[in-house]
Enzyme design. Structure first.
Site, mmCIF file in Angstrom:
data_model
loop_
_atom_site.group_PDB
_atom_site.id
_atom_site.type_symbol
_atom_site.label_atom_id
_atom_site.label_comp_id
_atom_site.label_asym_id
_atom_site.label_seq_id
_atom_site.Cartn_x
_atom_site.Cartn_y
_atom_site.Cartn_z
ATOM 1 N N LYS A 22 11.026 -8.689 35.160
ATOM 2 C CA LYS A 22 9.917 -8.522 36.119
ATOM 3 C C LYS A 22 8.713 -7.866 35.430
ATOM 4 O O LYS A 22 7.584 -8.323 35.586
ATOM 5 C CB LYS A 22 10.366 -7.644 37.276
ATOM 6 N N ASN A 23 8.971 -6.823 34.659
ATOM 7 C CA ASN A 23 7.849 -6.067 34.093
ATOM 8 C C ASN A 23 7.242 -6.701 32.853
ATOM 9 O O ASN A 23 6.271 -6.173 32.311
ATOM 10 C CB ASN A 23 8.274 -4.617 33.833
ATOM 11 N N CYS A 117 2.264 5.314 45.509
ATOM 12 C CA CYS A 117 3.489 4.726 46.043
ATOM 13 C C CYS A 117 4.513 5.856 46.125
ATOM 14 O O CYS A 117 4.211 7.007 45.799
ATOM 15 C CB CYS A 117 3.978 3.597 45.160
ATOM 16 N N ARG A 122 0.186 7.497 40.864
ATOM 17 C CA ARG A 122 -0.066 6.301 40.033
ATOM 18 C C ARG A 122 -1.572 6.101 39.771
ATOM 19 O O ARG A 122 -2.166 5.120 40.193
ATOM 20 C CB ARG A 122 0.511 5.050 40.674
ATOM 21 N N ASP A 306 13.003 3.846 34.693
ATOM 22 C CA ASP A 306 13.478 2.851 35.666
ATOM 23 C C ASP A 306 15.001 2.792 35.741
ATOM 24 O O ASP A 306 15.539 2.076 36.586
ATOM 25 C CB ASP A 306 12.937 1.458 35.312
ATOM 26 N N ARG A 398 12.002 -6.884 45.547
ATOM 27 C CA ARG A 398 10.840 -6.976 44.650
ATOM 28 C C ARG A 398 11.290 -7.220 43.212
ATOM 29 O O ARG A 398 10.596 -7.870 42.445
ATOM 30 C CB ARG A 398 10.032 -5.675 44.700
HETATM 31 C C1 EPZ Z 1 5.155 0.284 34.611
HETATM 32 O O1 EPZ Z 1 4.400 0.909 35.635
HETATM 33 C C2 EPZ Z 1 6.322 -0.399 35.314
HETATM 34 N N1 EPZ Z 1 5.827 -1.411 36.245
HETATM 35 C C3 EPZ Z 1 7.159 0.636 36.073
HETATM 36 O O2 EPZ Z 1 8.283 -0.034 36.636
HETATM 37 C C4 EPZ Z 1 7.653 1.678 35.070
HETATM 38 O O3 EPZ Z 1 8.362 2.681 35.763
HETATM 39 C C5 EPZ Z 1 6.463 2.290 34.320
HETATM 40 O O4 EPZ Z 1 5.680 1.248 33.694
HETATM 41 C C6 EPZ Z 1 6.901 3.268 33.239
HETATM 42 O O5 EPZ Z 1 7.751 2.627 32.335
HETATM 43 C C7 EPZ Z 1 5.437 -2.613 35.744
HETATM 44 O O6 EPZ Z 1 5.482 -2.854 34.541
HETATM 45 C C8 EPZ Z 1 4.959 -3.615 36.746
HETATM 46 P P1 EPZ Z 1 2.500 3.752 33.567
HETATM 47 P P2 EPZ Z 1 2.932 1.519 35.281
HETATM 48 O O7 EPZ Z 1 1.080 3.374 33.642
HETATM 49 O O8 EPZ Z 1 2.248 0.649 34.313
HETATM 50 C C9 EPZ Z 1 0.513 7.914 34.508
HETATM 51 C C10 EPZ Z 1 9.843 -0.632 38.282
HETATM 52 O O9 EPZ Z 1 10.678 0.021 38.889
HETATM 53 N N2 EPZ Z 1 -0.773 7.193 34.389
HETATM 54 O O10 EPZ Z 1 3.195 3.741 32.241
HETATM 55 O O11 EPZ Z 1 2.267 1.835 36.560
HETATM 56 C C11 EPZ Z 1 1.228 7.544 35.799
HETATM 57 O O12 EPZ Z 1 0.768 8.345 36.865
HETATM 58 C C12 EPZ Z 1 8.454 -0.059 38.065
HETATM 59 O O13 EPZ Z 1 10.023 -1.772 37.783
HETATM 60 C C13 EPZ Z 1 -1.958 7.915 34.392
HETATM 61 O O14 EPZ Z 1 -1.942 9.139 34.485
HETATM 62 O O15 EPZ Z 1 3.377 2.876 34.561
HETATM 63 C C14 EPZ Z 1 2.680 7.815 35.498
HETATM 64 O O16 EPZ Z 1 2.946 9.191 35.722
HETATM 65 C C15 EPZ Z 1 8.301 1.312 38.718
HETATM 66 N N3 EPZ Z 1 -3.152 7.254 34.308
HETATM 67 C C16 EPZ Z 1 2.776 7.520 34.003
HETATM 68 O O17 EPZ Z 1 1.422 7.481 33.495
HETATM 69 C C17 EPZ Z 1 -3.200 5.886 34.199
HETATM 70 O O18 EPZ Z 1 -4.318 5.330 34.100
HETATM 71 C C18 EPZ Z 1 3.447 6.185 33.704
HETATM 72 O O19 EPZ Z 1 2.647 5.184 34.266
HETATM 73 C C19 EPZ Z 1 -1.988 5.172 34.192
HETATM 74 C C20 EPZ Z 1 -0.785 5.844 34.291
#
Ligand code: EPZ
Length: 420
Positions: A22-23, A117, A122, A306, A398
């Protein structure tokens, strides 16, 4: 509305095939916007998130056609707008991933602000920092973010304060057609980043270093559509590996890249689970008598956030004390209260949960609060005494293709019924 009804006690056995990731497929589908000719994407599972991002592409004027059993054909030649509406972005935060490809394709994008969420606020500050570094003007207002680059984007050196997966993906997509070179430092290194870069390079992009801590992108004038098979879903695989461990089962998973699961396999082995790896999959066996282990979630190649909730279910029925520390998201313990309803002994102290394993969980009605929390509750239901009813399973739909069918193939007593 529907629920899952699970009667615990069955040891799992047998073999299933793991679906496409998915990711990986979500950013890849978003990246297809950059291609001036059609793309053919293979091993695309039937997930709610695939339907949602396909709706976003339809909204932009692209055509997305599914060819059974697992192929998507996407044609972006008919793109007609560069705006993704609130009702779609609200449903799935990953819709925000179209911003980078719209900027790269059209020089503009208007996307509804993705809400927070259950697992955290996020934010998207790192995405926007990258777009601005590439020369886009960012305007916020009325719940929308607008990015404009009428003269096109220009390559830049960008440092990510946190190795954000989404920000890395969005910046890679935007930089692929920017003028000149972009150097992205401290990017995410997840396998899904590498898969996106592979797809973009097949489209004609020039990306080097994906999967390491520096990614270099030489902008090109335009990209063409490409055929791509997405990598297997390491989190789906990890979920079923924990299912074998928690039920004392013996299962085989096909279509698994074990190098993507090193921390998960290491922790399962530490707990006393037998994991035999071969070229196309894994065999996972457990006596059911496990040892408590501590986990700390980290960006790849650390233990994946995850898989945190699924592992917590396993530790909830493992005699002894284990400690789970969640460092990636600020609120990813929503499953704890639900597990405690089933009799788990878990104490939260900030970003740490201390789990005292119990001999037995008892089945009862519980609710999925997010995708992986839902998976964790299913795992707990597989070993709980009596029936467990998992509600709000739209979260599970999802990210898990045919979850009931796969678990029934492995011998679980699980059905999907209307909540009634
Ligand atoms: C991706 O989300 C995945 N989703 C998530 O999987 C996964 O948990 C996450 O990466 C971490 O591995 C998809 O790929 C669709 P991040 P993403 O940006 O990109 C902070 C699942 O269950 N952050 O790496 O949203 C954020 O708040 C889902 O399949 C900022 O501060 O994750 C978080 O604390 C859930 N500023 C951390 O980084 C930003 O601009 C990780 O977020 C972006 C993120």
């Amino acid at each position: 509305m529907e629920k899952l009804v699970i009667t615990g006690g069955n040891r799992l056995s047998g073999a299933i095939k793991i679906s496409g990731a998915k990711n990986a497929l979500l950013p890849i589908i978003a990246a297809s916007i950059l291609g001036k000719t059609p793309s053919i994407l293979q091993e695309i599972p039937d997930l709610e998130d695939v339907r949602t991002i396909s709706e976003v592409l339809h909204e932009l004027g692209l055509t997305v056609r599914r060819e059974e059993p697992d192929t998507l054909v996407i044609d972006s030649s008919s793109i007609s707008k560069c705006e993704a509406p609130y009702e779609l972005v609200r449903k799935m935060r990953a819709s925000f991933l179209v911003m980078g490809s719209l900027l790269g394709r059209c020089g503009q994008a208007k996307i509804s602000l993705p809400g927070g969420c259950a697992i955290g606020t996020r934010p998207i500050d790192l995405h926007l920092k990258g777009f601005e570094a590439l020369g886009a003007e960012i305007v916020l207002g009325h719940g929308y973010i607008e990015a404009r680059a009428p003269q096109g984007l220009t390559g830049a050196r960008i440092y990510l304060d946190f190795p954000s997966v989404g920000a890395t993906e969005n910046i890679m997509m935007a930089a692929s057609t920017a003028k000149g070179q972009t150097i992205l430092e401290n990017p995410a290194e997840e396998p899904e980043i590498v898969d996106l870069a592979t797809y973009l390079n097949t489209m004609g992009a020039r990306i080097r270093g994906a999967g390491t801590n520096v990614i270099k992108i030489e902008g090109v004038a335009e990209l063409r559509g490409a055929t791509h098979t997405v990598i297997p879903d390491r989190i789906e695989a990890g979920t079923y590996m924990v299912a074998a461990a928690i039920t004392g089962g013996d299962i085989r998973l096909d279509n698994v890249l074990v190098e993507h699961l090193k921390p998960v396999i290491a922790k399962l082995k530490e707990a006393g689970v037998t994991v035999d790896e071969d070229i196309n999959g894994v065999r996972v066996r457990s006596s059911g008598k496990l040892k408590p282990v501590d986990i700390k979630t980290l960006p790849y190649p650390g233990f994946p956030t995850d898989m945190q909730s699924q592992f917590m279910s396993l530790m909830a029925v493992t005699a002894g004390t284990s400690v789970v520390t969640e460092t990636v998201f600020e609120n990813r313990f929503m499953h704890v209260d639900e597990l405690k309803r089933m009799g788990a002994h878990i104490k939260i102290e900030g970003r740490t949960a201390v789990i005292e394993g119990v001999g037995k969980l008892t089945g009862c009605p519980v609710k999925a609060t997010d995708l992986r929390a839902g998976a964790a509750l299913v795992l707990a239901g597989l070993v709980a005494d009596g029936q467990t009813e998992v509600g709000c399973i739209h979260h599970i739909d999802r990210g898990y293709d045919n979850l009931v069918g796969k678990f029934r193939t492995l011998g679980a007593d699980i059905v999907r019924t209307p909540t009634g």
